[in-house]
Design an enzyme around this catalytic site. Structure first.
Site, short mmCIF file in Angstrom:
data_model
loop_
_atom_site.label_atom_id
_atom_site.label_comp_id
_atom_site.label_asym_id
_atom_site.label_seq_id
_atom_site.Cartn_x
_atom_site.Cartn_y
_atom_site.Cartn_z
N GLY A 45 -4.17 0.22 17.96
CA GLY A 45 -3.51 -1.09 17.96
C GLY A 45 -3.07 -1.46 16.55
O GLY A 45 -2.44 -2.49 16.34
N GLY A 46 -3.38 -0.58 15.57
CA GLY A 46 -2.96 -0.82 14.18
C GLY A 46 -1.70 -0.03 13.85
O GLY A 46 -1.24 0.81 14.64
N GLY B 126 -4.45 8.37 12.97
CA GLY B 126 -3.64 7.79 11.90
C GLY B 126 -4.37 7.81 10.56
O GLY B 126 -4.02 7.01 9.67
N CYS C 173 -19.43 7.49 12.72
CA CYS C 173 -18.54 7.25 13.84
C CYS C 173 -17.48 8.35 13.94
O CYS C 173 -17.17 8.84 15.03
CB CYS C 173 -17.89 5.88 13.68
SG CYS C 173 -16.67 5.55 14.93
N SER D 35 -1.90 4.30 13.40
CA SER D 35 -1.87 5.16 14.59
C SER D 35 -0.57 4.97 15.36
O SER D 35 -0.10 5.90 16.03
CB SER D 35 -3.09 4.93 15.48
OG SER D 35 -3.29 3.56 15.70
N VAL E 12 -5.00 5.74 19.52
CA VAL E 12 -4.18 4.58 19.17
C VAL E 12 -5.07 3.34 19.12
O VAL E 12 -5.67 2.94 20.12
CB VAL E 12 -3.04 4.39 20.21
CG1 VAL E 12 -2.18 3.19 19.84
CG2 VAL E 12 -2.18 5.63 20.29
N CYS F 291 -16.89 0.41 11.34
CA CYS F 291 -16.05 0.97 12.39
C CYS F 291 -16.32 0.26 13.72
O CYS F 291 -17.46 0.18 14.15
CB CYS F 291 -16.43 2.44 12.49
SG CYS F 291 -15.55 3.36 13.69
N1 LIG Z 1 -10.44 1.69 18.83
C1 LIG Z 1 -9.74 2.78 18.55
N2 LIG Z 1 -9.14 3.47 19.55
C2 LIG Z 1 -8.43 4.59 19.31
N3 LIG Z 1 -8.28 5.10 18.07
C3 LIG Z 1 -8.86 4.47 17.05
C4 LIG Z 1 -9.60 3.28 17.21
N4 LIG Z 1 -10.03 2.88 16.00
C5 LIG Z 1 -9.59 3.79 15.11
N5 LIG Z 1 -8.88 4.75 15.73
C6 LIG Z 1 -8.22 5.94 15.13
O1 LIG Z 1 -8.81 6.24 13.89
C7 LIG Z 1 -7.83 6.11 12.84
C8 LIG Z 1 -8.47 5.54 11.61
O2 LIG Z 1 -9.06 4.32 11.95
P1 LIG Z 1 -9.34 3.17 10.87
O3 LIG Z 1 -9.89 2.02 11.61
O4 LIG Z 1 -10.10 3.80 9.78
O5 LIG Z 1 -7.91 3.01 10.31
P2 LIG Z 1 -6.68 2.20 10.03
O6 LIG Z 1 -6.15 2.83 8.78
O7 LIG Z 1 -6.84 0.74 10.06
O8 LIG Z 1 -5.73 2.70 11.25
P3 LIG Z 1 -4.85 1.85 12.24
O9 LIG Z 1 -3.80 1.15 11.39
O10 LIG Z 1 -4.25 2.88 13.17
O11 LIG Z 1 -5.80 0.90 12.94
C9 LIG Z 1 -6.75 5.24 13.45
O12 LIG Z 1 -5.50 5.42 12.81
C10 LIG Z 1 -6.73 5.69 14.87
O13 LIG Z 1 -6.04 6.88 15.05
#
Ligand SMILES: Nc1ncnc2c1ncn2[C@@H]1O[C@H](COP(=O)(O)OP(=O)(O)OP(=O)(O)O)[C@@H](O)[C@H]1O
Length: 403
Positions: free
Chosen positions: A13-14, A126, A101, A17, A11, A207
């Site tokens: 925070g976006g 996500g 990453c 996820s 998760v 990332c």
């Molecule tokens: N700091 C973090 N901690 C936990 N999970 C992460 C983190 N950053 C990314 N993820 C996981 O990797 C996925 C893809 O990350 P990315 O940054 O590419 O995507 P995103 O489409 O902006 O996703 P989100 O809306 O969930 O931030 C996320 O949906 C999440 O499940």
């Protein structure tokens, strides 16, 4: 897979996820949310975006009533991703930190943490991607192995970034968003009153490092190594730069005192020269074949490549670029020779060539040696005109070979 039990969802925070976690919860799994901290500095604006993201991730988990864990993989990210980036930049390569990453952190460190320390049977993210095992591993079949597939929302397709993920973690990964579009995901989040998560800006750039200016950022870690910009047509010095690591192939260079726009064509780590070409469609910027090493096939080596040494598929080296047909020729030591149907602009050492066949993302290999440019092959002028059988399309930076 029956009896999955515990699923650890990453998760961030976006919104993506958050909705992935919501779906897992709805499906009745024993869901635990984990936020990964991989970087520990405040950015140039003085805002610690990691702390804000962690707070949002915690909020999402409490809203969904699932346990929340905050883990630090700062050391692992530093050693396995960041050090390798610095080494690559120093030797003139342009690496892809997001692919690294995923391979090293999300689908290795995080996967092992979930399995070994949290007793989980599966992880979830996500990402917009699908696998042959289904969004919730309903078609789990370890004997057949798993294939990585494009998602329904092709505009959000993230398989490019997953092209180096190993088979075993992928077999145990759920992508709950693979059959949804981004708009549907946003709508679902709104229906669950996660308004401030929906409004957050999309994560951009490297990332975990956020959206800061990457060139300035990397310069804090690599010492300047000044060199010359040289015009690739005549070898004349046209300007100075402070390090090849700050530039990438195809990038426009603003060189003081020069009227015409120059673009990076080649970098020479030995002399620290950057060869620049005048005009965005200069023939030195286009190549039609290259070598790629350390091929990683997500499921298995494509049969024709293994048996006959040759295989036709599609390729991209940048996430957003259209797929281009190509032929792969097997070489020694897990290398491939990639021949494109048409020359492409700004193919860059260190980037990943990601291969697709139909809806499947097959894997990727690192671009390690470039073939001759159109200039070396004797092609001259450009800009939408026919030159020795080649039409340059300046709008999309591609060229069609005619006749
Ligand atoms: N700091 C973090 N901690 C936990 N999970 C992460 C983190 N950053 C990314 N993820 C996981 O990797 C996925 C893809 O990350 P990315 O940054 O590419 O995507 P995103 O489409 O902006 O996703 P989100 O809306 O969930 O931030 C996320 O949906 C999440 O499940």
């Amino acid at each position: 897979m029956s009896n999955i039990g515990r699923v650890i969802v990453a998760v961030s925070g976006g919104v993506d996820s958050a909705v992935a976690a919501l779906f897992l919860k709805r499906k009745g799994f024993d869901v635990v949310g984990v936020f990964m901290e991989n970087w520990d500095v405040t950015d140039e604006m003085g805002i610690c975006s990691v702390a804000q993201d962690a707070e949002d991730a915690q909020w999402v988990c409490s809203r969904l009533d699932i346990p929340f864990h905050h883990v630090s993989f700062v050391k692992e990210y530093w050693h396995e991703v960041f050090c390798s980036l610095l080494k690559d930049y120093g030797s003139g390569y342009t690496p892809n930190p997001d692919i690294l990453c995923n391979r090293q952190i999300k689908f290795d460190t995080f996967y092992r943490y979930a399995k070994d320390k949290m007793d989980a049977n599966a992880i979830a993210t996500g990402h917009y991607a699908r696998t042959t095992f289904g969004s919730f591993l309903e078609n789990y079949d370890p004997v057949a192995g798993v294939h990585l597939l494009k998602p329904v929302d092709l505009f959000k397709d993230q398989t490019f970034f997953l092209s180096q993920v190993p088979q075993m973690p992928l077999q145990r990964t759920m992508f709950p968003l693979g059959n949804l579009t981004k708009n549907q995901v946003r709508r679902i989040a709104c229906e669950h009153e996660m308004y401030h998560i929906v409004k957050k800006k999309e994560s951009r750039g490297i990332c975990f490092i956020g959206s800061r200016n990457f060139r300035n950022f990397i310069s804090e870690y690599l010492v300047d190594k000044p060199g010359n910009f040289r015009d690739i047509d005549n070898g004349h010095i046209v300007g100075k730069h402070s390090g090849i690591h700050q530039w990438t192939i195809g990038q426009r260079c603003r060189i003081g005192g020069q009227v015409k726009p120059y673009f990076v064509a080649r970098k020479d780590p030995k002399s620290d020269d950057i060869l620049v070409a005048s005009g965005t469609n200069h023939p030195s910027l286009f190549i039609q074949f290259f070598f790629a090493a350390e091929s990683h096939w997500i499921h298995s080596v494509p049969e024709p490549l293994m048996l006959e040494g040759i295989f036709e598929c599609e390729f991209r080296f940048q996430h957003t670029k259209p797929l281009v047909k190509c032929t792969l020729v097997a070489m020694a030591d897990n290398q491939v020779l990639v021949k494109l149907v048409r020359p492409l602009r700004a193919i860059t050492l260190g980037q990943y060539a990601v291969f697709y066949k139909g809806k499947e993302c097959l894997g990727s290999a690192r671009i390690t040696l470039l073939g001759p440019s159109l200039q070396s092959l004797g092609h001259g002028e450009q800009n939408g005109c026919l030159v020795r059988g080649i039409v340059y399309d300046s709008a999309v930076h591609t060229v069609d070979v005619r006749g």
